[in-house]
Design an enzyme around this catalytic site. Structure first.
Site, short mmCIF file in Angstrom:
data_model
loop_
_atom_site.label_atom_id
_atom_site.label_comp_id
_atom_site.label_asym_id
_atom_site.label_seq_id
_atom_site.Cartn_x
_atom_site.Cartn_y
_atom_site.Cartn_z
N SER A 138 45.95 40.57 36.83
CA SER A 138 44.49 41.09 36.21
C SER A 138 44.75 41.89 35.07
O SER A 138 45.59 42.71 35.03
CB SER A 138 43.62 41.34 37.16
OG SER A 138 42.52 41.61 36.66
N TYR A 151 42.00 47.44 43.91
CA TYR A 151 42.29 46.39 43.33
C TYR A 151 43.10 46.65 41.95
O TYR A 151 44.09 46.01 41.93
CB TYR A 151 41.09 45.61 43.05
CG TYR A 151 41.00 44.23 42.17
CD1 TYR A 151 41.57 43.07 43.18
CD2 TYR A 151 40.88 43.96 40.89
CE1 TYR A 151 41.89 41.91 42.28
CE2 TYR A 151 41.10 42.97 40.28
CZ TYR A 151 41.44 41.99 40.90
OH TYR A 151 41.86 40.83 40.50
#
Ligand code: NAP
Length: 257
Positions: A138, A151
């Site tokens: 990401s 995350y």
């Protein structure tokens, strides 16, 4: 040609499944929700006339990768040409409030299973001198991000590991791509607990656009691969802005209301 796609039942993984099937790949799709997985598999089989098998498996376990590898090997002896490590989830909130089971699941799924899956599938690719591993990280992995802290940290790990293993694998004709999407329209934000998906500082893409960018880039490897022009510009900007300013702005933007 065979592709194994984790998280192939929804979102970005489902798009990988459809686009690889359109290129003639047979598929093993992995996820926990058996009904959803079987509906997607049935539809892809009917549309693309390729073999699609479902592997119902929770990959957020310490031996998730070993179970996946054993399952793939027990079904067929043909080589895996493409492995897409895509399964993942987010958590929006203060780290101090993050439930321990979700911390453990995220560490197992994003770190342990991805690392061990590469270790298990890579040697055969190296021996055959062909194969592709795509790890879906990401743009969140390019900076520390308060309120999605764990995350972002797990995605940073994936970016770092993918870059170095990719360089080693290059010598054998094996591609390791770390695909870094920005905000993408999927169930991800609802699962992560975002009240609304509001962190689109870069561009918003569809899952199909992310996967088209990822597969197109396999012909011209770039490491890591940031999908979408606006996301690429954002990542360049993050490299030159002062870290303190970025952290302050991100904290303001991401603080749960
Ligand atoms: N959407 C975004 O904005 C965005 C941006 C950047 C990166 N990403 C990354 O893209 C990847 C895919 O996310 P998405 O947006 O497509 O989210 P999604 O629509 O929520 O899909 C997640 C997929 O992962 C599977 N999965 C989740 N936990 C699993 C587990 N423990 N074991 C096996 N499978 C599991 C889900 O199936 P089951 O629930 O049935 O198991 C589902 O197929 C993730 O790694 C995410 O971090 C997403």
């Amino acid at each position: 040609m065979l592709a194994v796609i984790t998280g192939g039942s929804r979102g970005i993984g489902e798009s990988y499944a459809r686009q690889l099937a359109a290129r003639g790949y047979n598929l093993y799709l992995v996820a926990r929700d058996a009904a959803r997985l079987s509906a997607v598999a049935r539809e892809i089989r009917a549309t693309h006339r390729v073999l699609v098998e479902e592997i119902v498996l929770d990959l957020a376990q310490v031996d998730g990768a070993e179970r996946l590898y054993a399952e793939v090997r027990s079904r067929r002896t043909v080589p895996v040409d493409v492995l897409v490590n895509n399964a993942g989830f987010g958590f929006h909130g203060e780290f101090a409030d993050m439930p321990m089971p979700r911390i453990q699941d995220m560490l197992y799924l994003h770190l342990v299973t991805v690392t061990k899956s590469m270790r298990l599938f890579l040697p055969e690719m190296r021996e055959r001198r062909s194969g592709t591993i795509i790890n879906v990280a990401s743009v969140a992995g390019f900076l520390p991000l308060p309120y999605i802290s764990l995350y972002a940290a797990t995605k940073a790990f994936m970016i770092s590991l993918g870059a170095s293993i990719g360089r080693e694998a290059q010598a054998y004709g094996v591609i390791v791509q770390t695909c870094c999407p920005g905000q993408t329209v999927t169930d991800f934000h609802a699962t992560a607990g975002f009240a609304e998906p509001r962190y689109a500082v870069g561009g918003v893409q569809t899952a199909d656009e992310v996967v088209s960018d990822s597969l197109a880039a396999l012909d011209h490897p770039r490491e890591p691969l940031v999908t979408g022009l606006r996301n690429r510009l954002l990542v360049q900007l993050l490299r030159i802005l002062p870290r303190g300013l970025v952290l302050r702005t991100a904290a303001r933007h991401l603080k749960p209301s």
